[in-house]
Design a protein around this motif. Structure first.
Motif, PDB file in Angstrom:
ATOM      1  N   VAL A 102      -4.640  -5.728  -0.079  1.00 27.58           N
ATOM      2  CA  VAL A 102      -5.811  -5.124  -0.731  1.00 27.58           C
ATOM      3  C   VAL A 102      -5.528  -3.636  -0.899  1.00 27.58           C
ATOM      4  N   THR A 103      -5.867  -3.085  -2.071  1.00 27.99           N
ATOM      5  CA  THR A 103      -5.788  -1.626  -2.222  1.00 27.99           C
ATOM      6  C   THR A 103      -7.208  -1.086  -2.342  1.00 27.99           C
ATOM      7  N   ALA A 104      -7.413   0.134  -1.839  1.00 23.65           N
ATOM      8  CA  ALA A 104      -8.778   0.677  -1.801  1.00 23.65           C
ATOM      9  C   ALA A 104      -8.779   2.196  -1.969  1.00 23.65           C
ATOM     10  N   GLY A 105      -9.835   2.685  -2.607  1.00 24.70           N
ATOM     11  CA  GLY A 105     -10.058   4.132  -2.697  1.00 24.70           C
ATOM     12  C   GLY A 105      -9.491   4.737  -3.966  1.00 24.70           C
ATOM     13  N   GLY A 106      -9.862   5.978  -4.201  1.00 30.82           N
ATOM     14  CA  GLY A 106      -9.393   6.696  -5.386  1.00 30.82           C
ATOM     15  C   GLY A 106      -8.133   7.473  -5.043  1.00 30.82           C
ATOM     16  N   THR A 107      -7.141   7.426  -5.933  1.00 34.95           N
ATOM     17  CA  THR A 107      -5.928   8.214  -5.659  1.00 34.95           C
ATOM     18  C   THR A 107      -6.208   9.693  -5.913  1.00 34.95           C
ATOM     19  N   ARG A 108      -5.394  10.547  -5.313  1.00 34.37           N
ATOM     20  CA  ARG A 108      -5.520  12.006  -5.483  1.00 34.37           C
ATOM     21  C   ARG A 108      -4.188  12.530  -6.003  1.00 34.37           C
ATOM     22  N   GLU A 109      -4.250  13.147  -7.173  1.00 33.98           N
ATOM     23  CA  GLU A 109      -3.033  13.643  -7.824  1.00 33.98           C
ATOM     24  C   GLU A 109      -3.018  15.158  -7.726  1.00 33.98           C
ATOM     25  N   PRO A 110      -2.005  15.717  -7.058  1.00 36.15           N
ATOM     26  CA  PRO A 110      -2.030  17.167  -6.804  1.00 36.15           C
ATOM     27  C   PRO A 110      -1.814  18.018  -8.059  1.00 36.15           C
ATOM     28  N   ILE A 111      -2.629  19.088  -8.108  1.00 37.67           N
ATOM     29  CA  ILE A 111      -2.436  20.119  -9.140  1.00 37.67           C
ATOM     30  C   ILE A 111      -1.580  21.231  -8.534  1.00 37.67           C
ATOM     31  N   ASP A 112      -1.932  21.573  -7.301  1.00 40.54           N
ATOM     32  CA  ASP A 112      -1.165  22.536  -6.513  1.00 40.54           C
ATOM     33  C   ASP A 112      -1.390  22.143  -5.045  1.00 40.54           C
ATOM     34  N   PRO A 113      -0.899  22.881  -4.077  1.00 44.82           N
ATOM     35  CA  PRO A 113      -1.032  22.395  -2.687  1.00 44.82           C
ATOM     36  C   PRO A 113      -2.475  22.267  -2.195  1.00 44.82           C
ATOM     37  N   VAL A 114      -3.457  22.851  -2.889  1.00 43.81           N
ATOM     38  CA  VAL A 114      -4.833  22.741  -2.400  1.00 43.81           C
ATOM     39  C   VAL A 114      -5.762  21.964  -3.326  1.00 43.81           C
ATOM     40  N   ARG A 115      -5.348  21.718  -4.558  1.00 49.32           N
ATOM     41  CA  ARG A 115      -6.269  21.072  -5.509  1.00 49.32           C
ATOM     42  C   ARG A 115      -5.708  19.723  -5.977  1.00 49.32           C
ATOM     43  N   VAL A 116      -6.657  18.811  -6.242  1.00 46.74           N
ATOM     44  CA  VAL A 116      -6.240  17.482  -6.710  1.00 46.74           C
ATOM     45  C   VAL A 116      -7.128  17.028  -7.864  1.00 46.74           C
ATOM     46  N   ILE A 117      -6.621  16.056  -8.619  1.00 48.52           N
ATOM     47  CA  ILE A 117      -7.456  15.323  -9.575  1.00 48.52           C
ATOM     48  C   ILE A 117      -7.761  13.987  -8.905  1.00 48.52           C
ATOM     49  N   ASP A 145      -3.299  -4.441   8.932  1.00 47.46           N
ATOM     50  CA  ASP A 145      -2.221  -3.444   8.793  1.00 47.46           C
ATOM     51  C   ASP A 145      -2.654  -2.421   7.759  1.00 47.46           C
ATOM     52  N   VAL A 146      -2.721  -1.167   8.149  1.00 50.01           N
ATOM     53  CA  VAL A 146      -3.217  -0.150   7.224  1.00 50.01           C
ATOM     54  C   VAL A 146      -2.077   0.775   6.799  1.00 50.01           C
ATOM     55  N   VAL A 147      -1.947   0.982   5.491  1.00 53.07           N
ATOM     56  CA  VAL A 147      -0.979   1.938   4.957  1.00 53.07           C
ATOM     57  C   VAL A 147      -1.790   3.005   4.230  1.00 53.07           C
ATOM     58  N   ARG A 148      -1.748   4.232   4.729  1.00 53.57           N
ATOM     59  CA  ARG A 148      -2.531   5.309   4.093  1.00 53.57           C
ATOM     60  C   ARG A 148      -1.668   5.952   3.006  1.00 53.57           C
ATOM     61  N   VAL A 149      -2.266   6.090   1.827  1.00 53.83           N
ATOM     62  CA  VAL A 149      -1.548   6.699   0.702  1.00 53.83           C
ATOM     63  C   VAL A 149      -2.431   7.754   0.055  1.00 53.83           C
ATOM     64  N   GLU A 150      -1.820   8.524  -0.855  1.00 55.05           N
ATOM     65  CA  GLU A 150      -2.569   9.596  -1.510  1.00 55.05           C
ATOM     66  C   GLU A 150      -2.521   9.443  -3.038  1.00 55.05           C
ATOM     67  N   THR A 151      -1.334   9.347  -3.579  1.00 48.69           N
ATOM     68  CA  THR A 151      -1.188   9.362  -5.041  1.00 48.69           C
ATOM     69  C   THR A 151      -0.930   7.954  -5.599  1.00 48.69           C
ATOM     70  N   ALA A 152      -1.013   7.871  -6.938  1.00 45.01           N
ATOM     71  CA  ALA A 152      -0.702   6.599  -7.612  1.00 45.01           C
ATOM     72  C   ALA A 152       0.739   6.191  -7.307  1.00 45.01           C
ATOM     73  N   ALA A 153       1.626   7.189  -7.246  1.00 41.84           N
ATOM     74  CA  ALA A 153       3.044   6.872  -6.973  1.00 41.84           C
ATOM     75  C   ALA A 153       3.199   6.309  -5.559  1.00 41.84           C
ATOM     76  N   ASP A 154       2.503   6.927  -4.583  1.00 43.88           N
ATOM     77  CA  ASP A 154       2.550   6.402  -3.194  1.00 43.88           C
ATOM     78  C   ASP A 154       2.063   4.958  -3.183  1.00 43.88           C
ATOM     79  N   LEU A 155       0.934   4.756  -3.893  1.00 45.48           N
ATOM     80  CA  LEU A 155       0.304   3.432  -3.879  1.00 45.48           C
ATOM     81  C   LEU A 155       1.245   2.401  -4.498  1.00 45.48           C
ATOM     82  N   GLU A 156       1.873   2.779  -5.605  1.00 51.71           N
ATOM     83  CA  GLU A 156       2.792   1.850  -6.266  1.00 51.71           C
ATOM     84  C   GLU A 156       3.932   1.465  -5.324  1.00 51.71           C
ATOM     85  N   GLN A 157       4.451   2.481  -4.615  1.00 47.73           N
ATOM     86  CA  GLN A 157       5.561   2.231  -3.700  1.00 47.73           C
ATOM     87  C   GLN A 157       5.132   1.320  -2.541  1.00 47.73           C
ATOM     88  N   ALA A 158       3.938   1.600  -2.001  1.00 41.89           N
ATOM     89  CA  ALA A 158       3.444   0.788  -0.872  1.00 41.89           C
ATOM     90  C   ALA A 158       3.249  -0.659  -1.305  1.00 41.89           C
TER      91      ALA A 158
END
Ligand code: CTP
Length: 407
Positions: A201-216, A254-267
């Protein structure tokens, strides 16, 4: 119908909470007796304001009880819980659910709930505002996690002329849930029909970095995805949950924590052998081509963001689909919901597409409730009216189980 211990009729404790729907508990009582069960009613103190105990005395298999101190002499406070083959509570009020979730034992009914090892069937009834309150939904989640079967309320006319979700389920459905619980085939909540299946199961909204402090990112809370993972786990599956959130999960998932679409795709790529993949995550469609390595500053003026498409994970899964694998997609829409969902069902090549109208009250992002339409590639359509995300999860998994059975 099943039998109780030693060939006796099943011993059913019928708990009645203090709600206007208590009058329907009379009909539930009558039907349970008609179905050959031994019914012992337990009313809360205030339930008697809505319906008199004499009515239950007349219809049930034994006189109604209210207090541990009945008739001046204390009955063994654990006796009913020990005798019960099933405890059904109808109506289960917000207060009663809260006390049960907290494990309180401050009257005969809650004491019985704590003292029993029998299946518990809860039939909530209350006003929509109360039903949708996070406290009520969280209490229900706790109780379900402990194994309670929940018969969700219907949508319709409520006390005082309001219309909404919260009306006690019809007696017929309640009796069916009791029969199901007795025979160990309960359909609502914790049928063990995914034992031996691997569910991703995948869950949540991905966060795509703009810079080290901001995300889309987007408004997805991940609650529906988490509810799906919990429901699959309850139903016996081996569950991997790929999530962008830090919501709590039951031990055993089993929980795999991810952040971006790329992380999610890899997981997700690491679990291609799953029997079922449920893509409830809200994956960003676009991401900045390159995130700035250091923080962008206001003085440098508005940044010009150059975006690129992210990989469509679900489409990729469908292209590499294993034989027999069931793929489930989600679509959060605000307009032309069914039409768009039908389009996505075909375009993504999935077996089931779960669509919700996130502009409707109580639906989608961050709510504990949801209302969905489940579209099947086989042309089926299942509408699930506003209910808890846990109940939506079970409705989706019911469809998944049916598809797995046919493969
Ligand atoms: N999805 C995905 N990868 C993406 C985008 C979406 O796997 N890059 C999945 C989602 O997890 C969901 C389904 O595809 O199960 C539908 O997502 P949605 O965003 O509604 O679909 P899109 O194809 O992105 O269409 P839209 O233009 O409406 O955003």
């Amino acid at each position: 119908m099943g039998e109780g211990r030693g060939g006796e009729p099943p011993f059913v404790v019928l708990g009645v909470g203090a709600g206007i729907a208590a009058y329907k508990a009379v009909e539930v009582c009558r039907r349970l007796v008609d179905a050959g069960m031994h019914v012992a009613p337990v009313l809360t103190e205030h339930a008697q304001r809505f319906v008199g105990r004499t009515t239950f005395d007349a219809l049930a298999s034994e006189p109604a009880r209210v207090s541990v101190w009945e008739g001046g002499a204390p009955i063994a406070h654990t006796r009913l819980g020990q005798l019960a083959d099933v405890v059904v509570v109808a109506p289960a009020t917000a207060d009663l659910l809260g006390r049960a979730a907290a494990g309180l034992a401050d009257d005969l009914l809650t004491t019985t709930l704590v003292a029993t090892r029998a299946p518990v069937v809860l039939c909530p009834a209350m006003h929509t505002e109360m039903w949708e309150h996070p406290a009520v939904q969280e209490n229900l989640s706790v109780l379900k996690r402990r194994g309670a079967v929940v018969v969700p309320p219907d949508t319709g006319r409520l006390a005082g002329g309001d219309v909404g979700t919260g009306r006690l389920a019809e007696p017929e459905r309640i009796v069916a849930a009791v029969v199901g619980a007795l025979s160990g085939r309960e359909r609502v909540g914790h049928a063990r029909d995914l034992v031996g299946r691997r569910v991703l199961v995948t869950a949540g909204g991905t966060r795509e970095p703009i810079d080290p402090v901001r995300v889309i990112t987007n408004r997805s809370s991940g609650k529906q995805g988490h509810a799906l993972a919990e429901a699959a786990h309850r139903r016996g599956a081996d569950v991997v949950l790929v999530t962008t959130t830090s919501l709590p999960t039951s031990p055993g998932i089993d929980v795999v924590r991810v952040e971006t679409a790329a992380d999610l795709e890899q997981a997700v790529a690491g679990y291609g052998a799953a029997d079922v993949v449920v893509m409830a995550a809200a994956v960003a469609d676009f991401r900045p081509v390159a995130a700035a390595g250091t923080k962008l500053h206001k003085a440098d003026g508005p940044p010009s963001l150059v975006l690129e498409p992210t990989p469509d994970v679900l489409r990729g899964l469908a292209a590499r689909r294993r034989v027999g694998q069931v793929l489930v997609g989600f679509a959060a829409e605000t307009d032309d919901v069914l039409e768009r969902a039908r389009g996505k069902l075909a375009a993504k090549g999935v077996d089931l597409l779960v669509a919700n109208d996130v502009s409707a009250p109580g639906v989608g992002f961050d709510h504990d409730t949801n209302a969905v339409s489940i579209l099947g590639a086989d042309g089926t359509l299942t509408d699930v009216p506003l209910t808890s995300k846990d109940a939506v999860a079970d409705a989706v998994l019911d469809r998944v189980v049916a598809l797995l059975a046919g493969r």
